[in-house]
Design a protein around this motif. Structure first.
Motif, PDB file in Angstrom:
ATOM      1  N   ASP A  89       8.842  10.582 -18.467  1.00  0.00           N
ATOM      2  CA  ASP A  89       7.531  11.202 -18.334  1.00  0.00           C
ATOM      3  C   ASP A  89       7.077  11.993 -19.560  1.00  0.00           C
ATOM      4  OD1 ASP A  89       9.256  13.340 -18.183  1.00  0.00           O
ATOM      5  OD2 ASP A  89       8.667  13.977 -16.166  1.00  0.00           O
ATOM      6  N   GLN A 113       6.438   6.959 -16.616  1.00  0.00           N
ATOM      7  CA  GLN A 113       5.800   7.471 -15.407  1.00  0.00           C
ATOM      8  C   GLN A 113       4.419   8.004 -15.737  1.00  0.00           C
ATOM      9  OE1 GLN A 113       8.156  10.194 -13.119  1.00  0.00           O
ATOM     10  NE2 GLN A 113       6.506  10.686 -11.711  1.00  0.00           N
ATOM     11  N   VAL A 114       3.413   7.500 -15.042  1.00  0.00           N
ATOM     12  CA  VAL A 114       2.036   7.942 -15.252  1.00  0.00           C
ATOM     13  C   VAL A 114       1.519   8.630 -13.994  1.00  0.00           C
ATOM     14  CG1 VAL A 114       1.470   6.254 -17.017  1.00  0.00           C
ATOM     15  CG2 VAL A 114       1.175   5.642 -14.630  1.00  0.00           C
ATOM     16  N   LYS A 115       0.691   9.639 -14.207  1.00  0.00           N
ATOM     17  CA  LYS A 115       0.074  10.374 -13.097  1.00  0.00           C
ATOM     18  C   LYS A 115      -1.426  10.140 -13.189  1.00  0.00           C
ATOM     19  CE  LYS A 115       0.252  14.950 -12.917  1.00  0.00           C
ATOM     20  NZ  LYS A 115       0.726  16.323 -12.597  1.00  0.00           N
ATOM     21  N   LEU A 116      -1.942   9.362 -12.252  1.00  0.00           N
ATOM     22  CA  LEU A 116      -3.337   8.935 -12.299  1.00  0.00           C
ATOM     23  C   LEU A 116      -4.257   9.780 -11.433  1.00  0.00           C
ATOM     24  CD1 LEU A 116      -2.628   5.107 -12.164  1.00  0.00           C
ATOM     25  CD2 LEU A 116      -3.233   6.456 -14.171  1.00  0.00           C
ATOM     26  N   LYS A 122       4.163  16.315  -8.720  1.00  0.00           N
ATOM     27  CA  LYS A 122       4.697  15.201  -9.505  1.00  0.00           C
ATOM     28  C   LYS A 122       4.469  15.423 -10.995  1.00  0.00           C
ATOM     29  CE  LYS A 122       5.855  12.506  -5.997  1.00  0.00           C
ATOM     30  NZ  LYS A 122       5.548  13.475  -4.951  1.00  0.00           N
ATOM     31  N   GLY A 124       4.317  13.368 -14.878  1.00  0.00           N
ATOM     32  CA  GLY A 124       3.849  12.070 -15.353  1.00  0.00           C
ATOM     33  C   GLY A 124       2.874  12.224 -16.492  1.00  0.00           C
ATOM     34  N   THR A 150       4.277   4.681 -11.063  1.00  0.00           N
ATOM     35  CA  THR A 150       3.390   5.720 -10.549  1.00  0.00           C
ATOM     36  C   THR A 150       3.668   5.941  -9.074  1.00  0.00           C
ATOM     37  OG1 THR A 150       1.121   6.552 -10.656  1.00  0.00           O
ATOM     38  CG2 THR A 150       1.404   4.309  -9.812  1.00  0.00           C
ATOM     39  N   CYS A 168      -3.154   1.437 -12.392  1.00  0.00           N
ATOM     40  CA  CYS A 168      -1.863   1.400 -13.084  1.00  0.00           C
ATOM     41  C   CYS A 168      -1.571  -0.003 -13.606  1.00  0.00           C
ATOM     42  CB  CYS A 168      -0.761   1.884 -12.145  1.00  0.00           C
ATOM     43  SG  CYS A 168       0.832   2.164 -12.953  1.00  0.00           S
ATOM     44  N   MET A 182       5.772   0.478  -8.263  1.00  0.00           N
ATOM     45  CA  MET A 182       4.732   1.118  -7.451  1.00  0.00           C
ATOM     46  C   MET A 182       4.966   0.779  -5.988  1.00  0.00           C
ATOM     47  SD  MET A 182       1.206   0.255  -9.595  1.00  0.00           S
ATOM     48  CE  MET A 182       1.053  -1.394  -8.869  1.00  0.00           C
TER      49      MET A 182
END
Length: 213
Positions: A89, A113-116, A122, A124, A150, A168, A182
């Protein structure tokens, strides 16, 4: 568990693989799943995973994935015990993993890891952060960036999660990444519909923690 695993296999399309989230479940339960053909297992705590791996050392073809938040001081241990890491992350963590992996002669697969969506629970990378660091991540030795991971916020309505997963998937395609981690027990069908290639399922496979069936 036999029926749950059979149902998951029936419903998962060919491109989606099942990562059995085994945290909180004893090695004996993993052995049962392995006897049914499951090979990929996800753990989030190094100190919990190592005794299980030792207990299952007679099954050398098991595929271990680290899915928890990775603390910098656990990086070497995680690299030694897991071939795939789903929770990179930050650039700093990627650089640390690359350095240690080179020292250990390893080439782990990693998911960024992405946080959308806003989610205080979380970590990300934001989309902007990911795009900014991507050239540097690509240039790191010893790491194999294979995809994005994600997690939908718990309070995000199920009917909105498909859109998040589609975002994502589009971002992964933009970066030329083919793997998507995912979807969990409560939203994996929506994730698969958006193109997920790994679904992380714990209670949907093993039942509640402590369940023996």
């Amino acid at each position: 568990m036999v029926d749950r695993l059979a149902e998951l296999r029936r419903r998962l399309p060919p491109q989606a693989r099942l990562l059995a989230v085994s945290k909180g479940h004893p090695a004996e339960r993993l052995r049962v799943a392995a006897a049914l053909g499951q090979r990929s297992f996800g753990e989030s705590r190094l100190q919990e995973a190592i005794p299980k791996q030792e207990a299952l050392a007679d099954l050398p073809d098991l595929d271990w994935h680290f899915i928890g938040r990775l603390q910098a001081n656990k990086a070497r241990g995680v690299l030694r015990h897991f071939s795939t890491i789903h929770s990179v992350d930050s650039l700093e963590l990627a650089e640390r993993l690359a350095r240690i992996a080179a020292e250990e002669g390893l080439q782990p697969a990693i998911f960024l890891q992405v946080k959308l969506r806003p989610d205080p629970g979380k970590t990300g990378l934001s989309v902007e952060q990911l795009r900014a660091i991507w050239p540097r991540v690509q240039a790191l030795p010893a790491l194999r960036p294979v995809g994005l991971m994600t997690i939908a916020p718990l309070d995000l309505a199920l009917e909105l999660r498909g859109g998040l997963f589609a975002e994502c998937a589009a971002l992964a395609a933009e970066l030329g990444l083919g793997e998507l981690s995912m979807g969990m027990s409560g939203d994996w069908p929506e994730a698969v519909a958006a193109g997920s290639t790994w679904v992380r399922i714990g209670s949907g496979l093993f039942g509640p923690k402590g369940c023996q069936r």
